[in-house]
Design a protein around this motif. Sequence first.
Motif: not given
Length: 269
Positions: A31, A77, A139-141, A144, A149, A154, A156
């Motif tokens: 990451t 970010h 579950s934005y990403y 992972m 995570n 995920t 957010r």
Amino acid sequence: MKPTIHYAVVTEAVSMREVEELQTIVWGNSTISPTPQLVASVHNGGVVIGAYDQDKLVGFCYGFAGYKHGSVSLCSHMMGILPQYRDLNIGYQLKQQQRLWAIDYGYQKITWTFDPLETRNAFLNLCKLGGIVRTYIPSYYGEMADEVNKGLPTDRLLLEWDAMSDRTLQAAAGTLLTSEVWSGYRSLVEWVPLGSYARPVQRHAIEEEAGYLIPVPRYIHEMKKDELELAKEWRYTLREQLQEALAKGYVITGLLRSEDPVHYYVVEK
């Protein structure tokens, strides 16, 4: 002795490699934002700010230019700090340095996402910086596998930080709304003790009160190691309650800390 930390905008590729190396220490190799991406970003409306103990990079924050619905913002970010330098207010100072840079560059708003289970980040973002949350992203990403995570969706929260709002300026001055007001709000979720943790057991309907509290575990990192299924239960409880509150016009404005095994999100009209 407490170190003297100074802050500087990072622009050179050789310094960006130090930022990349710090990322691997904090999150591992899976990451990271690599050096070429960081260099390209800072030449196109983005910024990397480093925190230094003398010449040693001990923390950083990174933001890039964003555009949505006709509005420009700075998307903050990433922020990472070496473990031995945490609890020294470096995260707060990095964000304030980023805000001042954004104002000079012409941005009015800064946005970023954070895990709703991470109460340390929530307190910084909502109470110390004065941001607000209107948006929950499940579950934005996606899935992972990194240490932070793995095992959980995920989800957010999208934080919105108006660089020059009254709320932001009050937070910077330490005069933002206090927990004395928040403690009078009713909790939307009942919980029971489970060892050193807590389990959600009953949810209440949202009516039309000025504000509510929504509990969130204090010790999520330990819980994920000891009781992963319980951590998942809290993930889905928070997802349901926060999404419903936001859909009904409430905004997440703070985190009320307590001596219980839970803290509380504050949602207000």
